[in-house]
Design an enzyme around this catalytic site. Structure first.
Site, PDB file in Angstrom:
ATOM      1  N   GLN A 169       0.799  -1.228   0.000  1.00  0.00           N
ATOM      2  CA  GLN A 169       0.000   0.000   0.000  1.00  0.00           C
ATOM      3  C   GLN A 169       0.831   1.278   0.000  1.00  0.00           C
ATOM      4  OE1 GLN A 169      -2.683  -1.770   3.264  1.00  0.00           O
ATOM      5  NE2 GLN A 169      -3.976  -0.317   2.200  1.00  0.00           N
ATOM      6  N   HIS A 171       1.483  -9.016   4.839  1.00  0.00           N
ATOM      7  CA  HIS A 171       0.303  -8.155   4.709  1.00  0.00           C
ATOM      8  C   HIS A 171      -0.192  -8.291   3.273  1.00  0.00           C
ATOM      9  CE1 HIS A 171      -1.747  -4.445   6.626  1.00  0.00           C
ATOM     10  NE2 HIS A 171      -2.424  -4.735   5.526  1.00  0.00           N
ATOM     11  N   GLU A 195      -4.385  -9.827   9.526  1.00  0.00           N
ATOM     12  CA  GLU A 195      -5.791 -10.057   9.209  1.00  0.00           C
ATOM     13  C   GLU A 195      -6.101 -11.273   8.341  1.00  0.00           C
ATOM     14  OE1 GLU A 195      -7.565  -6.506   7.652  1.00  0.00           O
ATOM     15  OE2 GLU A 195      -7.374  -5.454   9.532  1.00  0.00           O
ATOM     16  N   GLU A 216      -4.225  -1.143  14.308  1.00  0.00           N
ATOM     17  CA  GLU A 216      -4.749  -0.216  13.286  1.00  0.00           C
ATOM     18  C   GLU A 216      -6.030   0.386  13.810  1.00  0.00           C
ATOM     19  OE1 GLU A 216      -5.446  -1.747   9.291  1.00  0.00           O
ATOM     20  OE2 GLU A 216      -3.574  -2.887   9.379  1.00  0.00           O
ATOM     21  N   TRP A 250      -6.212  -0.660  -1.290  1.00  0.00           N
ATOM     22  CA  TRP A 250      -6.654  -1.877  -1.996  1.00  0.00           C
ATOM     23  C   TRP A 250      -7.623  -1.558  -3.135  1.00  0.00           C
ATOM     24  CZ3 TRP A 250      -3.022  -5.035  -0.850  1.00  0.00           C
ATOM     25  CH2 TRP A 250      -2.482  -5.042   0.427  1.00  0.00           C
ATOM     26  N   LYS A 264      -9.599   7.036  -1.142  1.00  0.00           N
ATOM     27  CA  LYS A 264     -10.009   6.801   0.239  1.00  0.00           C
ATOM     28  C   LYS A 264      -8.780   7.037   1.114  1.00  0.00           C
ATOM     29  CE  LYS A 264     -12.420   3.320   3.024  1.00  0.00           C
ATOM     30  NZ  LYS A 264     -12.814   1.894   3.088  1.00  0.00           N
ATOM     31  N   TYR A 320      -6.625   7.858   4.558  1.00  0.00           N
ATOM     32  CA  TYR A 320      -6.596   7.593   6.001  1.00  0.00           C
ATOM     33  C   TYR A 320      -5.491   8.388   6.704  1.00  0.00           C
ATOM     34  CZ  TYR A 320      -9.514   3.309   5.727  1.00  0.00           C
ATOM     35  OH  TYR A 320     -10.529   2.401   5.575  1.00  0.00           O
TER      36      TYR A 320
HETATM   37  C1  BG6 Z   1      -7.205  -3.217   7.236  1.00  0.00           C
HETATM   38  C2  BG6 Z   1      -5.951  -3.560   6.494  1.00  0.00           C
HETATM   39  O1  BG6 Z   1      -8.148  -4.177   6.914  1.00  0.00           O
HETATM   40  O2  BG6 Z   1      -7.862  -2.048   6.933  1.00  0.00           O
HETATM   41  C3  BG6 Z   1      -5.343  -2.436   5.707  1.00  0.00           C
HETATM   42  O3  BG6 Z   1      -5.001  -4.154   7.330  1.00  0.00           O
HETATM   43  C4  BG6 Z   1      -6.434  -1.617   5.067  1.00  0.00           C
HETATM   44  O4  BG6 Z   1      -4.445  -2.969   4.787  1.00  0.00           O
HETATM   45  C5  BG6 Z   1      -7.268  -1.015   6.187  1.00  0.00           C
HETATM   46  O5  BG6 Z   1      -6.007  -0.645   4.179  1.00  0.00           O
HETATM   47  C6  BG6 Z   1      -8.382  -0.128   5.710  1.00  0.00           C
HETATM   48  O6  BG6 Z   1      -9.150  -0.786   4.759  1.00  0.00           O
HETATM   49  P1  BG6 Z   1      -9.447  -0.163   3.343  1.00  0.00           P
HETATM   50  O7  BG6 Z   1     -10.077  -1.247   2.545  1.00  0.00           O
HETATM   51  O8  BG6 Z   1     -10.378   0.959   3.614  1.00  0.00           O
HETATM   52  O9  BG6 Z   1      -8.126   0.277   2.802  1.00  0.00           O
END
Ligand code: BG6
Length: 463
Positions: free
Chosen positions: A15, A112, A157, A363, A417, A423, A425
């Site tokens: 990522q 991961h 996960e 996380e 992903w 999106k 964060y």
């Molecule tokens: C977790 C993963 O499920 O959530 C990350 O470990 C992932 O890799 C994160 O990016 C947030 O999910 P998403 O699908 O919004 O990127």
């Protein structure tokens, strides 16, 4: 707050690194799948491969004392024969040395999701040989990096990449097949025990755990039907990973149920003994939301994922197990994630009671569309989200839980992903269009101050 508490951010190799085919890195299953499907990919991502020094420096300047990241198996091992790519070793050595330079404690995930494509081509997690290969890869990592890392985790996960990859079909390898899901789930948990065996037998220093996508389960009422649905949901979402990794046993009612309709002869007694023997030292919990359920006996199984960022697209209905429902009084993100900090408090209390192991929140974060062209990104929603979730952790600690760290997802913007880069964060914005420029958001400064004041900044609230 204890002075040794770890405050930091988490990323994953695919990522953030980019450089997907640089320095003899092999192709991963995600490279292959996204290229083949012609979808937005992580070829460049946040270009962390070239900018790791700036990123780690910014974490340190932001008051953070730890960095959770993953090692890319296809960057380290070139082929099925196990040939080591010294350029991959060199890259992670530089990352670890940079962490040291900036007083950042590394927290390292071995897997991961970026399985080497050369393993996917011969069955991936359906192939038992991959479990052995994972343990061999783990050994290479322990040997090369063992003196620089005290906190290791095997998998990030398993629930997420196994169920999405083999049952829902929205992640590679894209199957929708229950028998395959069971086989992959078993193999991953067996591989977890093999890697822990290598760690214990090699007497490497430090500790080893697993990271789980934790979603504590609540029911809509106190009826017996709802309680049964809750148990199914807990087995599906949590127990097959946490019970197996921490207690060494798959949930017996789940196995009994599945064995009525599926062949489970792949579960070999000698391997189950290994799973029982090699359990984790600690648990990493990724928390985004809880799962609220009710009974579901009529209608067909429907599993649908929201990758569009248009509210209302996700569905989890498993016939005779449970239906995931929404509580309309709670806010959700555009990707249908309910904002529910109380679930983190309850979940930590529950996990600590059940497993009695140190816990890390590995996380936690909120994914949103953001305009990062402005001078100062005022992400008040993220500050409020983090405040409430850190408050939930403090409450859990007050209730006696041994929680040792908090990792925001993510320290800087990443590729998400199937959701691409829209999106976001991060505490630091990444300009994916213009030269990868980094720009701290308001949440970055808030997190720094929160850490420096040892949590005094948190607006407390009890549930
Ligand atoms: C977790 C993963 O499920 O959530 C990350 O470990 C992932 O890799 C994160 O990016 C947030 O999910 P998403 O699908 O919004 O990127």
């Amino acid at each position: 707050m204890d002075n040794h508490f770890l405050w930091g951010g988490a990323t994953a190799s695919y990522q953030c690194e980019g450089a997907w085919n640089v320095d003899e890195k092999a192709e991963s299953m995600w490279d292959h799948y996204l290229h083949q499907e012609n979808l937005e990919n992580g070829d460049v991502a946040s270009d962390h491969y070239h900018r790791y020094e700036e990123d780690i420096r910014m974490m340190s300047e932001g008051g953070q004392n730890t960095y959770r990241f993953s090692l890319s198996w296809p960057r380290i091992i070139k082929n099925k024969e196990g040939e080591i790519n010294l350029k991959g070793i060199e890259f992670y050595t530089k990352i670890l040395d940079t962490c040291k330079k900036f007083n950042i404690e590394p927290f390292v995930t071995l897997y991961h999701w970026d399985l080497p494509q050369y393993w996917e081509e011969i069955g991936g997690w359906l192939n038992h040989d991959v479990c052995v290969a994972f343990a061999q890869y783990a050994k290479v990592c322990f040997e090369y990096f063992g003196d620089k890392i005290s906190l290791w985790t095997t998998f990030n996960e398993p629930k997420w990449f196994v169920v999405n990859g083999y049952k829902i079909g929205n992640y590679p390898p894209g199957y929708q097949d229950t028998a395959k899901t069971m086989q992959a789930a078993y193999n991953v948990m067996y591989a977890n025990s093999l890697a822990i065996e290598v760690f214990r037998e090699g007497n490497y220093s430090g500790e080893i755990g697993i990271v789980h996508s934790y979603t504590p389960v609540n029911g809509v009422d106190d009826s017996i039907e709802t309680k049964i649905a809750m148990r199914y949901a807990d087995n599906y979402c949590n127990n097959w990973i946490l019970d197996t990794a921490a207690l060494g046993e798959f949930p017996i009612d789940l196995i009994a149920y599945l064995s009525k309709s599926y062949d489970i002869s792949f579960m070999k007694p000698e391997e189950l003994r290994k799973i029982k023997q090699y359990t984790v030292d600690f648990i990493g919990l990724n928390y985004y939301s809880r799962t609220l359920v009710k009974s579901y006996t009529e209608g067909e199984t429907q599993l649908q994922f929201n990758h569009s960022g248009k509210k209302g697209e996700s569905k989890v209905l498993i016939k005779n197990w449970f239906e995931q429902v929404k509580d309309p009084s709670n806010e959700t993100t555009e990707w249908d994630t309910e904002i529910y900090p109380k679930g983190l408090q309850d979940g930590l209390v529950e996990a600590y009671k059940r497993y009695k192991l140190p816990l890390y929140v590995t996380e936690n974060g909120i994914g949103v569309r953001e305009d990062v062209s402005v001078d100062q990104i005022n992400d008040e929603y993220r500050i409020s989200f983090m405040n409430d979730h850190i408050n939930a952790i403090f409450n859990a600690i007050d209730l006696g839980c041994d929680v040792r760290g908090y990792y925001v997802w993510s320290p800087f913007d990443l590729y998400s992903w199937k959701n691409g880069v829209e999106k976001r964060y991060g505490l630091v914005a990444v300009d994916f269009v213009d030269n990868q420029v980094r720009k701290p958001k308001a949440s970055y400064y808030w997190f720094k101050k929160m850490i420096e004041t040892n949590g005094a900044l948190i607006k407390r609230k009890s549930y």
